[in-house]
Design a protein around this motif. Structure first.
Motif, PDB file in Angstrom:
ATOM      1  N   HIS A   1       0.836  -1.199   0.000  1.00 56.68           N
ATOM      2  CA  HIS A   1       0.000   0.000   0.000  1.00 56.68           C
ATOM      3  C   HIS A   1       0.875   1.254   0.000  1.00 56.68           C
ATOM      4  CE1 HIS A   1      -3.219   2.764   0.913  1.00 56.68           C
ATOM      5  NE2 HIS A   1      -2.707   3.068   2.089  1.00 56.68           N
ATOM      6  N   LEU A   2       1.927   1.246   0.800  1.00 54.36           N
ATOM      7  CA  LEU A   2       2.842   2.386   0.890  1.00 54.36           C
ATOM      8  C   LEU A   2       3.472   2.681  -0.468  1.00 54.36           C
ATOM      9  CD1 LEU A   2       4.551   4.400   2.619  1.00 54.36           C
ATOM     10  CD2 LEU A   2       6.170   2.529   2.945  1.00 54.36           C
ATOM     11  N   ILE A   3       3.984   1.666  -1.137  1.00 53.85           N
ATOM     12  CA  ILE A   3       4.661   1.855  -2.423  1.00 53.85           C
ATOM     13  C   ILE A   3       3.683   2.346  -3.486  1.00 53.85           C
ATOM     14  CG2 ILE A   3       5.952   0.712  -4.255  1.00 53.85           C
ATOM     15  CD1 ILE A   3       7.366   1.181  -1.479  1.00 53.85           C
ATOM     16  N   ILE A   4       2.483   1.778  -3.511  1.00 52.74           N
ATOM     17  CA  ILE A   4       1.469   2.207  -4.489  1.00 52.74           C
ATOM     18  C   ILE A   4       1.156   3.691  -4.304  1.00 52.74           C
ATOM     19  CG2 ILE A   4      -0.976   1.992  -5.123  1.00 52.74           C
ATOM     20  CD1 ILE A   4      -0.688  -1.032  -4.568  1.00 52.74           C
ATOM     21  N   GLN A   5       0.988   4.096  -3.040  1.00 51.41           N
ATOM     22  CA  GLN A   5       0.623   5.487  -2.774  1.00 51.41           C
ATOM     23  C   GLN A   5       1.758   6.450  -3.144  1.00 51.41           C
ATOM     24  OE1 GLN A   5      -2.441   6.564  -1.988  1.00 51.41           O
ATOM     25  NE2 GLN A   5      -2.932   4.407  -2.294  1.00 51.41           N
ATOM     26  N   LEU A   6       2.992   6.065  -2.862  1.00 55.89           N
ATOM     27  CA  LEU A   6       4.116   6.942  -3.183  1.00 55.89           C
ATOM     28  C   LEU A   6       4.312   7.082  -4.695  1.00 55.89           C
ATOM     29  CD1 LEU A   6       6.671   5.906  -0.430  1.00 55.89           C
ATOM     30  CD2 LEU A   6       5.428   8.069  -0.608  1.00 55.89           C
TER      31      LEU A   6
ATOM     32  N   LEU B   1      -8.457   1.514   5.946  1.00 56.23           N
ATOM     33  CA  LEU B   1      -9.604   1.073   5.143  1.00 56.23           C
ATOM     34  C   LEU B   1     -10.529   2.257   4.909  1.00 56.23           C
ATOM     35  CD1 LEU B   1     -10.480  -2.364   6.741  1.00 56.23           C
ATOM     36  CD2 LEU B   1      -9.688  -1.977   4.435  1.00 56.23           C
ATOM     37  N   PRO B   2     -11.187   2.362   3.752  1.00 60.84           N
ATOM     38  CA  PRO B   2     -11.097   1.428   2.633  1.00 60.84           C
ATOM     39  C   PRO B   2      -9.959   1.746   1.679  1.00 60.84           C
ATOM     40  CG  PRO B   2     -12.723   3.075   2.142  1.00 60.84           C
ATOM     41  CD  PRO B   2     -12.187   3.417   3.519  1.00 60.84           C
ATOM     42  N   GLY B   3      -9.161   2.784   2.002  1.00 62.09           N
ATOM     43  CA  GLY B   3      -8.131   3.221   1.081  1.00 62.09           C
ATOM     44  C   GLY B   3      -7.167   2.131   0.660  1.00 62.09           C
ATOM     45  N   ALA B   4      -6.708   1.315   1.605  1.00 71.41           N
ATOM     46  CA  ALA B   4      -5.746   0.271   1.277  1.00 71.41           C
ATOM     47  C   ALA B   4      -6.341  -0.724   0.294  1.00 71.41           C
ATOM     48  CB  ALA B   4      -5.294  -0.451   2.546  1.00 71.41           C
ATOM     49  N   PHE B   5      -7.554  -1.178   0.555  1.00 71.58           N
ATOM     50  CA  PHE B   5      -8.159  -2.171  -0.329  1.00 71.58           C
ATOM     51  C   PHE B   5      -8.365  -1.604  -1.720  1.00 71.58           C
ATOM     52  CE2 PHE B   5     -11.720  -4.316  -2.362  1.00 71.58           C
ATOM     53  CZ  PHE B   5     -11.259  -5.632  -2.328  1.00 71.58           C
ATOM     54  N   ILE B   6      -8.843  -0.371  -1.816  1.00 73.04           N
ATOM     55  CA  ILE B   6      -9.099   0.243  -3.111  1.00 73.04           C
ATOM     56  C   ILE B   6      -7.813   0.382  -3.909  1.00 73.04           C
ATOM     57  CG2 ILE B   6      -9.824   2.386  -4.245  1.00 73.04           C
ATOM     58  CD1 ILE B   6     -11.946   2.673  -2.075  1.00 73.04           C
ATOM     59  N   SER B   7      -6.737   0.813  -3.251  1.00 74.06           N
ATOM     60  CA  SER B   7      -5.480   0.992  -3.973  1.00 74.06           C
ATOM     61  C   SER B   7      -4.883  -0.338  -4.393  1.00 74.06           C
ATOM     62  CB  SER B   7      -4.475   1.781  -3.128  1.00 74.06           C
ATOM     63  OG  SER B   7      -4.090   1.055  -1.980  1.00 74.06           O
TER      64      SER B   7
ATOM     65  N   GLU C   1      -6.619  -3.165  -4.941  1.00 75.34           N
ATOM     66  CA  GLU C   1      -7.513  -3.703  -5.971  1.00 75.34           C
ATOM     67  C   GLU C   1      -7.235  -3.062  -7.326  1.00 75.34           C
ATOM     68  OE1 GLU C   1     -12.216  -4.538  -5.815  1.00 75.34           O
ATOM     69  OE2 GLU C   1     -11.690  -2.421  -5.954  1.00 75.34           O
ATOM     70  N   ALA C   2      -6.952  -1.746  -7.322  1.00 80.45           N
ATOM     71  CA  ALA C   2      -6.713  -1.028  -8.572  1.00 80.45           C
ATOM     72  C   ALA C   2      -5.413  -1.446  -9.240  1.00 80.45           C
ATOM     73  CB  ALA C   2      -6.700   0.478  -8.314  1.00 80.45           C
ATOM     74  N   GLU C   3      -4.493  -2.074  -8.482  1.00 78.45           N
ATOM     75  CA  GLU C   3      -3.217  -2.517  -9.037  1.00 78.45           C
ATOM     76  C   GLU C   3      -3.205  -4.009  -9.368  1.00 78.45           C
ATOM     77  OE1 GLU C   3      -0.354  -0.717  -9.606  1.00 78.45           O
ATOM     78  OE2 GLU C   3      -1.500   1.096  -9.196  1.00 78.45           O
ATOM     79  N   ALA C   4      -4.209  -4.749  -8.895  1.00 76.00           N
ATOM     80  CA  ALA C   4      -4.216  -6.204  -9.052  1.00 76.00           C
ATOM     81  C   ALA C   4      -4.337  -6.623 -10.511  1.00 76.00           C
ATOM     82  CB  ALA C   4      -5.358  -6.807  -8.235  1.00 76.00           C
ATOM     83  N   THR C   5      -3.683  -7.723 -10.849  1.00 76.93           N
ATOM     84  CA  THR C   5      -3.813  -8.299 -12.190  1.00 76.93           C
ATOM     85  C   THR C   5      -4.777  -9.480 -12.194  1.00 76.93           C
ATOM     86  OG1 THR C   5      -1.875  -9.701 -11.784  1.00 76.93           O
ATOM     87  CG2 THR C   5      -1.502  -7.584 -12.881  1.00 76.93           C
ATOM     88  N   LEU C   6      -5.060 -10.018 -11.000  1.00 75.44           N
ATOM     89  CA  LEU C   6      -6.004 -11.124 -10.854  1.00 75.44           C
ATOM     90  C   LEU C   6      -6.839 -10.891  -9.606  1.00 75.44           C
ATOM     91  CD1 LEU C   6      -7.066 -14.004 -11.579  1.00 75.44           C
ATOM     92  CD2 LEU C   6      -5.253 -14.902 -10.098  1.00 75.44           C
ATOM     93  N   ILE C   7      -8.164 -10.933  -9.749  1.00 75.32           N
ATOM     94  CA  ILE C   7      -9.084 -10.768  -8.619  1.00 75.32           C
ATOM     95  C   ILE C   7     -10.001 -11.985  -8.583  1.00 75.32           C
ATOM     96  CG2 ILE C   7     -10.927  -9.378  -7.599  1.00 75.32           C
ATOM     97  CD1 ILE C   7      -9.762  -6.953  -9.054  1.00 75.32           C
TER      98      ILE C   7
ATOM     99  N   GLU D   1     -20.274   7.878  -5.390  1.00 74.43           N
ATOM    100  CA  GLU D   1     -19.261   8.347  -6.335  1.00 74.43           C
ATOM    101  C   GLU D   1     -17.946   7.599  -6.151  1.00 74.43           C
ATOM    102  OE1 GLU D   1     -20.055  10.151  -8.897  1.00 74.43           O
ATOM    103  OE2 GLU D   1     -22.071  10.157  -8.034  1.00 74.43           O
ATOM    104  N   VAL D   2     -17.578   7.347  -4.890  1.00 75.86           N
ATOM    105  CA  VAL D   2     -16.349   6.608  -4.609  1.00 75.86           C
ATOM    106  C   VAL D   2     -16.434   5.206  -5.193  1.00 75.86           C
ATOM    107  CG1 VAL D   2     -14.958   5.554  -2.784  1.00 75.86           C
ATOM    108  CG2 VAL D   2     -15.723   7.919  -2.552  1.00 75.86           C
ATOM    109  N   ARG D   3     -17.573   4.540  -4.996  1.00 74.81           N
ATOM    110  CA  ARG D   3     -17.722   3.162  -5.472  1.00 74.81           C
ATOM    111  C   ARG D   3     -17.749   3.088  -6.994  1.00 74.81           C
ATOM    112  NH1 ARG D   3     -21.413  -0.590  -1.558  1.00 74.81           N
ATOM    113  NH2 ARG D   3     -20.511   0.041   0.428  1.00 74.81           N
ATOM    114  N   ILE D   4     -18.376   4.047  -7.616  1.00 72.92           N
ATOM    115  CA  ILE D   4     -18.438   4.050  -9.078  1.00 72.92           C
ATOM    116  C   ILE D   4     -17.056   4.305  -9.667  1.00 72.92           C
ATOM    117  CG2 ILE D   4     -19.336   5.313 -11.084  1.00 72.92           C
ATOM    118  CD1 ILE D   4     -21.954   5.611  -9.406  1.00 72.92           C
ATOM    119  N   GLU D   5     -16.306   5.228  -9.056  1.00 75.54           N
ATOM    120  CA  GLU D   5     -14.935   5.464  -9.509  1.00 75.54           C
ATOM    121  C   GLU D   5     -14.082   4.232  -9.289  1.00 75.54           C
ATOM    122  OE1 GLU D   5     -13.462   7.930 -11.217  1.00 75.54           O
ATOM    123  OE2 GLU D   5     -15.538   8.585 -11.473  1.00 75.54           O
ATOM    124  N   ARG D   6     -14.328   3.530  -8.173  1.00 75.24           N
ATOM    125  CA  ARG D   6     -13.603   2.291  -7.899  1.00 75.24           C
ATOM    126  C   ARG D   6     -13.847   1.280  -9.008  1.00 75.24           C
ATOM    127  NH1 ARG D   6     -16.040  -2.206  -3.862  1.00 75.24           N
ATOM    128  NH2 ARG D   6     -14.651  -3.923  -4.463  1.00 75.24           N
TER     129      ARG D   6
END
Length: 281
Positions: free
Chosen positions: A11-16, A95-101, A103-109, A148-153
């Protein structure tokens, strides 16, 4: 990302990385401003380190002009990384910031859900009905903000240039439960049908007739970042209020096995689509 990278570090690396790009800086520009070597920043953004210095995070946040609250969160992660912590962590502070970030980087869900349609697949009316029934959301402005947050997610995951492979097993109970009424559910089911036709989305319905199955219990989501191997993956266990992340090789392998067996108990992708189409016919 480094193999077996703990959730908070990822999460730290994604945010930076996000903050650097928002600041309009390349890696070369950033390390020169910091007075670091090129190799140090490259290792940092690759997650190739054992401990994180709070001073380094402060310096990065300063040149990236990070919001004060975001900077405080990231500095706290750096400070906590130097302490002995359990292999599992309850991350309600991110939460929920960590999960959203993540999830947005995942290649497999890989997602298993019992009572509700998975969040990535929910329609606006379905989400609205859920929020209006919540004991924790009290005003229309809160509802709109969360919508709006969920739709952007959803857009950040499903509509990105290279979307992840999404595999979802949805319990029949979630399909049958009339959230928001008949018309809302009809629209929701049609949305599932439409999504199931996308090349990188597999939706399987777990029917009541399947009886006992491997995933009976808490809903969970597997996020993969380095292909389909266990290394570099994360398990997210959803609970009523908070959530838990598991990142040990044992837990990741166990949940992959649970998900695979649950897929075997569910209808095939094609039969699931036929089942959903009969519901809206």
């Amino acid at each position: 990302m480094a193999t077996g990278m703990p959730v908070r570090r990822r999460h730290l690396i994604i945010q930076l990385k996000r903050l650097r790009k928002q600041a309009g800086l390349t890696q070369d520009e950033a390390w020169k401003l910091l007075g670091w070597s090129r190799a140090k920043l490259q290792r940092f953004e690759a997650g190739d380190f054992q401990r994180v210095k709070a001073g380094d995070i402060m310096a990065l946040c300063r040149i990236y002009s990070a919001d004060e609250a975001v900077a405080e969160e990231l500095i706290q992660i750096a400070q906590d990384s130097r302490k002995e912590v359990p292999w599992w962590i309850q991350y309600k502070d991110v939460l929920p910031g960590a999960f959203i970030s993540l999830e947005a980087e995942a290649t497999l869900i890989q997602d298993y859900n019992i009572a509700l349609i998975p969040g990535l697949f929910q329609t606006r009316d379905y989400m609205t009905a859920l929020m209006r029934s919540s004991a924790e959301i009290h005003t229309n402005s809160e509802v709109q903000q969360r919508l709006e947050v969920r739709i952007e997610r959803q857009k950040s995951v499903l509509d990105r240039e290279q979307p992840p492979m999404v595999m979802a097993v949805v319990d029949e109970a979630a399909i049958r439960r009339a959230i928001g009424g008949t018309e809302t559910m009809k629209e929701q089911v049609q949305h599932l049908i439409d999504l199931s036709r996308r090349p990188r989305i597999d939706i399987q319905v777990l029917p009541f007739s399947a009886g006992a199955h491997a995933a009976a219990g808490i809903p969970f989501t597997l996020l993969g970042f380095d292909g389909t191997d266990a290394a570099g993956s994360v398990v997210y266990l959803e609970t009523h209020k908070d959530g838990f992340y598991l990142d040990s090789d044992h837990e990741i392998a166990r949940h992959r096995l649970i998900f695979s067996r649950t897929q075997g108990s569910a209808m095939s992708v094609e039969d699931s689509r036929d089942f959903l189409e009969r519901l809206v016919a």
